[in-house]
Enzyme design. Structure first.
Site, PDB file in Angstrom:
ATOM      1  N   PHE A   1       0.806  -1.230   0.000  1.00 43.48           N
ATOM      2  CA  PHE A   1       0.000   0.000   0.000  1.00 43.48           C
ATOM      3  C   PHE A   1       0.834   1.273   0.000  1.00 43.48           C
ATOM      4  CE2 PHE A   1      -2.210  -3.316   2.539  1.00 43.48           C
ATOM      5  CZ  PHE A   1      -3.135  -3.677   1.592  1.00 43.48           C
TER       6      PHE A   1
ATOM      7  N   ILE B   1     -10.736  -2.862 -18.873  1.00 44.80           N
ATOM      8  CA  ILE B   1     -10.423  -3.806 -17.802  1.00 44.80           C
ATOM      9  C   ILE B   1      -9.692  -4.997 -18.406  1.00 44.80           C
ATOM     10  CG2 ILE B   1     -11.404  -5.349 -16.054  1.00 44.80           C
ATOM     11  CD1 ILE B   1     -11.493  -2.272 -15.473  1.00 44.80           C
TER      12      ILE B   1
ATOM     13  N   LYS C   1      -6.310   2.312 -17.788  1.00 47.19           N
ATOM     14  CA  LYS C   1      -5.795   3.308 -16.842  1.00 47.19           C
ATOM     15  C   LYS C   1      -5.686   2.665 -15.465  1.00 47.19           C
ATOM     16  CE  LYS C   1      -9.012   6.548 -17.946  1.00 47.19           C
ATOM     17  NZ  LYS C   1      -9.637   7.891 -18.117  1.00 47.19           N
ATOM     18  N   GLY C   2      -5.042   3.364 -14.538  1.00 45.49           N
ATOM     19  CA  GLY C   2      -4.840   2.792 -13.203  1.00 45.49           C
ATOM     20  C   GLY C   2      -6.123   2.695 -12.411  1.00 45.49           C
TER      21      GLY C   2
ATOM     22  N   GLU D   1      -5.616   3.146  -6.772  1.00 48.82           N
ATOM     23  CA  GLU D   1      -5.824   4.278  -5.854  1.00 48.82           C
ATOM     24  C   GLU D   1      -7.299   4.670  -5.823  1.00 48.82           C
ATOM     25  OE1 GLU D   1      -2.761   4.882  -4.686  1.00 48.82           O
ATOM     26  OE2 GLU D   1      -1.558   4.109  -6.355  1.00 48.82           O
TER      27      GLU D   1
END
Ligand SMILES: Cc1cc2nc3c(=O)[nH]c(=O)nc-3n(C[C@H](O)[C@H](O)[C@H](O)COP(=O)(O)OP(=O)(O)OC[C@H]3O[C@@H](n4cnc5c(N)ncnc54)[C@H](O)[C@@H]3O)c2cc1C
Lengths: 326, 712
Positions: free
Chosen positions: B239, B603, B675-676, B679
């Protein structure tokens, strides 16, 4: 960790011999003692494992229900006699710790578990319970989890058990063995208030061991409830917990039993509130009054003032559940 | 009431799932070396001052003890770990372990005992006795926090008019705080250090970047990069706590130097609170104003984040307010507050999770002031271009995400009036909040090798801290090459493999995944060339290798962002919807239902993507309801540095979490359109819970965590 000896005697007499010397400690499930040893809070020279003794039975007796000191918390919570006669005890047990811990924890060990006060656990901090004379770290420190009843200037720690709260409410007795023989004391008198000697959690003398507890038969099974308020839904100690048991007959409370956890150095029986409820109707109003009565001697510190509000709310809520109003 | 989390989801299971659940996966502490010794750190018991005396005689004489290192006898580290501070600072920088007698925080390592067994090292550590010259310390954020903070946290930012919110007809100003949250991954930080020669080092280390760790260790010990080998095969969660080299890693390397044996050092759980960073305590103030029909007039976002006295750690709590809504006027100010604590670091959703708690709580408060649905308010101020810099977005479907989440949670059941709904004696509330995080792409290199038996090996130095990196990479390669995923092996977690960035900032799939895509594209083309006639789209790799008498065919491909990554504003978006039950008498909060929607491009791996969102949501529930590192400021010392007292959610706290994806590829960020998402899975969750609690109770909790005592 300090070096220590480990023995596992085969008889009660041999256990009593072994624990006669100070420095020897009984180990049962080890879920509390081993942690304390790792932290350097307790450092026995000798561990006396009692798991060979025949103390893991649950049976009915003339005195009610007998529970051996080595019965596991998990086994006890699922036992059919307990579920049938004293569901309050089962509820309290299941509210404690986690399934993994309950699978190791014993009745005797649960009674003897030490406070979870952070100052007791950290050997660099002052703590009269751990090291008499060093002061109370919690008094002017982070005392959110601490006592609102029966504390002393020496110690404001609480007893962390859930099981014991139910046993106090149910009026159990404790059977203790020592070199001089057996003795029996009421559960409510087993643990003590800190007073001048917070290093002593209870009235078990050096050289004595717990053999078991007996719960007298009662009429509470239909109307009892254990309510534990905590910071998460499992695996957290009580901010406040309440064991409520009512003997309800014909719309009248014949007898009430109330005990709290998370508020005192011992499971805290609410005798005044119990007396008030006897003979009354199980109404929300009466429950609220009883809850207020219970709070008369309460005293809070910097971080636990919320308990003055949470405790009566929890008492009333537990009574509502027990009385079938919730 | 709590339904179990469904165990099945579409898509391929983790390639390393079986190894993980059977214990076959080996973590850093498990690479025991022959003749290995064990190290245990001794931390200071004061918070500020100097060591006056340190007595190591008893420890040195204890059975099995090989060495006791202190500042008095430790070999000096020639270079030390370079600072991570984003701007030059007068502070001394990352802690130099066993360097001098200064104590900078409670738990500052003052000694390390190395012994032949762990137990003996631990016992030896208990015998080290120090005396101190104590100085007054300060670990507590002051009541009036904006006074006395001057340290740098980034430049003040203004768009339009400064503090324009004050001129709006409907406005509010509120303060929000959250405590320091500690990452506390299940796996304790651990390192095994082995000197192969006096100037060649191998470590097995918990790290989010094998090569970043290699480079920092090489710099600190003045070694050649190629003489430092870092292995981090499996990482049991991090993390953000393993994004840098910490003092304990340097200490273990020093220990191995002194005892001339490999040395293993595993932090204890209490050590985790003072050794590897945390999400810093942050105070925030939001001033926000709108027209009576809900058009934002201005947002002012101020933040003060805690840092240490010796290192400036800054993050982006105010970024959320720069970019989430189309406000014509935006002002942000961010400062650091230096305290006598260890240095914080990035923690999942760094900065933005903090900022979103303040902004998204304030937006919710504004919606009640306007008597407007919170989703309508957000749609009214929907940013079509980046309010921060005016750039066009590479892609944004947050509006679709709002609609999907609202439908899933049953938003129509929400009462506009707080404390207006109940169910079996519990108050019912609905809340929502969103978040954003920059979508990045870094340079990465991949080696891809097709062997004669038709198996493909892909290599990268990247670490996998748990999201399922290997699984995603295998899926990308399988798709590109047109072969079965079972024939593909992804090798990673080794600094000698082809270059990869650290696993951080939700950018691994974007960087390394694109490199896998590019490498496979090149490799496939090579096969097609060998076939002649332009080849087919489904080359028979085994046959082509055989026909050409080749044992294997491999490529080494570098993949890098292009001009589009500068041209567009690239963001990932999320929205979280929460239904809570709150007990009116006891203040207990139960999360009843959660629906999370991520708009993060395509995804790649549906199953691990779902886990990623569920994990982020659970982290957000912890942040909202229970996580809090508590220091007794009289001593400057943690009083809840263990898993019994530092609460993270347990199964009983977690209801069904529906994770959904917009799943539309981003056309510009990279060739795979992903994309990420790590977070954003957490960002916005805590305010969604807080907003739901307000809807249920009418109580606005602005200081996390929302424990029962705050609701009675
Ligand atoms: C993380 C965590 C969370 C927990 N949460 C809860 C909770 O929510 N509620 C709760 O009630 N409890 C909780 N517990 C405490 C748990 O219930 C106790 O640790 C357990 O009951 C102790 O039993 P044991 O048999 O393991 O005792 P041991 O650790 O073996 O012994 C504890 C003490 O009892 C003494 N002892 C044991 N048996 C006897 C005997 N027959 N006669 C005399 N002395 C004896 C030992 O000498 C020792 O001093 C938690 C524990 C942990 C670690």
């Amino acid at each position: 960790m300090k070096q220590f000896q480990y023995i596992r005697p085969a008889s009660q007499a041999a256990v009593l011999d072994a624990i006669a010397k100070s420095g020897s400690k009984i180990i049962a499930g080890g879920t509390n003692l081993v942690d304390l040893m790792k932290k350097g809070v307790m450092s026995p020279d000798k561990l006396v494992d009692i798991n060979s003794l025949p103390l893991n039975t649950i049976n009915t007796s003339p005195k009610g229900l007998h529970i051996g000191a080595l019965v596991l918390n998990s086994v006890l919570s699922e036992n059919s006699l307990v579920l049938d006669k004293h569901p309050l005890l089962s509820m309290a047990l299941k509210a404690g710790a986690s399934p993994q811990l309950r699978n190791m924890a014993t009745v005797g060990g649960n009674m003897m578990q030490r406070t979870r006060c952070a100052y007791f656990y950290d050997t660099t901090m002052p703590c009269n319970k751990r090291t008499p004379g060093t002061g109370c770290g919690a008094m002017g420190g982070y005392n959110r989890m601490h006592a609102i009843f029966g504390s002393s200037p020496q110690c404001i720690a609480v007893h962390p058990s859930d099981m014991c709260v139910a046993l106090a409410a149910l009026g159990a007795t404790v059977t203790i063995a020592g070199k001089k023989g057996e003795r029996h004391i009421p559960f409510t008198e087993f643990h003590r208030l800190p007073g001048e000697h917070p290093e002593m959690d209870n009235h078990l003398a050096t050289g004595e061991m717990i053999l078991g507890v007996d719960i007298p038969d009662n009429n509470f099974a239909k109307n009892s409830y254990y309510l534990k308020v905590r910071d998460r839904q499992s695996y957290a100690f009580a901010l406040v917990s309440v064991a409520a048991a009512l003997d309800l007959r014909g719309g009248v409370i014949k007898e009430a039993r109330l005990a709290m956890g998370g508020v005192a150095h011992k499971p805290w029986r609410l005798f005044d509130a119990e007396k008030f409820l006897a003979g009354k109707a199980p109404t929300e109003e009466n429950f609220n009054k009883a809850a207020q009565l219970a709070m008369q001697s309460a005293k809070a510190y910097e971080y636990n003032a919320f308990k003055l509000k949470l405790a009566p709310a929890t008492i009333a809520e537990a009574l509502k559940h027990a009385g079938g109003l919730a | 009431m709590n339904k179990p989390i469904p165990t099945s989801a579409d898509g391929m299971s983790r390639v390393d799932g079986r190894a993980k659940v059977t214990g076959a996966a080996k973590y850093s502490a498990e690479y025991n070396q022959p003749n290995m010794a064990y190290a245990v750190l001794v931390g200071s018991t004061i918070t500020k001052g100097t060591v006056a005396t340190i007595d190591t005689k008893a420890a040195s004489a204890a059975p099995g003890v090989l060495a006791v290192l202190t500042y008095l006898n430790s070999p000096k580290v020639p270079g030390h770990i370079p600072t991570k501070a984003q701007k030059p600072s007068s502070k001394s920088g990352p802690l130099k372990v066993f360097y001098d007698n200064k104590i900078l925080y409670n738990g500052h390592p003052i000694a390390m005992v190395v012994a032949d067994t762990f137990e003996r090292a631990q016992y030896g550590a208990s015998l080290v006795k120090a005396t101190y010259n104590k100085e007054a310390h300060d670990t507590q954020p002051p009541k009036n926090i904006t006074q006395g903070v001057g340290a740098w946290g980034g430049k003040d930012f203004t768009k339009g008019t400064v503090d324009a919110w004050k001129t709006a007809p409907i406005k509010l100003e509120q303060e929000y705080t959250h405590p320091s949250d500690v990452h506390n991954p299940m796996e304790l930080h651990a390192i095994i250090a082995r000197w192969d020669t006096p100037d060649k080092l191998t470590v097995w280390d918990k790290t989010q970047g094998t090569q970043a760790t290699r480079d920092d260790i090489a710099k600190a010990f003045k070694l050649k990069k190629e003489d430092v080998q870092v292995n981090s095969q499996f990482v049991g969660g991090a993390f953000g706590s393993a994004l840098q080299v910490w003092p304990h890693e340097v200490a273990a390397i020093l220990g191995a130097q002194v005892v001339k044996r490999p040395v293993k050092l595993v932090l204890s759980r209490p050590d985790m609170f003072t050794s590897v960073g945390y999400r810093p305590y942050t105070w925030q103030k939001i001033g926000i104003g709108a027209t009576t029909d809900g058009k934002l007039v201005g947002i002012t976002h101020e933040a003060v984040g805690q840092t240490s006295s010796f290192e400036d750690f800054a993050e982006g709590p105010i970024n959320t307010s720069k970019g989430l809504y189309a406000s014509p006027n935006i002002t942000t100010r961010y400062k650091l507050l230096s305290l006598d604590v260890n240095t914080p670091t990035w923690m999942r959703g760094p900065g933005e999770a903090t900022g979103a708690f303040a902004l998204e709580s304030a937006m919710d408060e504004l919606s009640y002031a306007l008597k407007m649905d919170p989703i309508d308010l957000r749609m009214k101020n929907y940013a079509k271009t980046d309010p921060d810099n005016g750039k066009e977005y590479s892609s944004k479907f947050l509006d679709e995400a709002y609609a999907m989440g609202a439908a899933q949670i049953g938003w129509e059941n929400r009462q506009a009036q707080p404390r207006a709904a109940s169910q079996n004696g519990w108050l019912v509330g609905y809340g929502m909040a969103g978040g954003m995080f920059g979508a990045y792409r870094d340079v990465a290199v991949i080696k891809a090798m097709m062997k004669a038996d038709g198996t493909l090996t892909i290599q990268s130095a990247v670490s996998d801290i748990g999201p399922g990196t290997g699984t995603a990479m295998v899926l990308i390669a399988a798709n590109k090459m047109g072969i079965d995923a079972g024939k593909i092996k992804f090798e990673m977690g080794d600094s000698s493999l082809p270059d990869a960035p650290m696993q951080g900032g939700s950018a691994t799939v974007s960087a390394v995944g694109s490199a896998v895509h590019d490498a496979c594209t090149v490799l496939k083309e090579k096969f097609q060339q060998l076939m002649g006639n332009g080849g087919t789209d489904k080359p028979d790799y085994v046959k082509i290798l055989k026909d050409n008498n080749l044992p294997s065919l491999e490529v080494l491909t570098k993949s890098a962002p292009g001009p589009d990554n500068q041209k567009y504003s690239m963001q990932s978006w999320s929205v979280h919807f929460v239904k809570v039950l709150v007990h009116p008498a006891t203040g207990v909060v139960k999360i009843d239902k959660v629906a999370c929607v991520a708009d993060c491009g395509k995804i790649i791996s549906p199953k691990t993507a779902r886990s990623q969102v569920v994990g982020g949501a659970i982290g957000g529930i912890g942040m909202a309801l229970m996580e809090e590192g508590i220091i007794d400021h009289r001593y400057g010392r943690y009083v809840n540095n263990n898993f019994a007292d530092y609460h993270v959610p347990v199964n009983a706290d977690i209801p069904q979490i529906d994770a959904m994806f917009v799943n539309k590829p981003d056309p510009y960020i990279n060739p795979i359109g992903a994309k990420g998402m790590a977070e954003i899975a957490l960002i916005g969750m805590a305010p969604a819970v807080a907003n739901a609690v307000y809807n249920a109770t009418g109580k606005r909790v602005r200081d996390l965590p929302i424990t029962p005592d705050k609701l009675i």
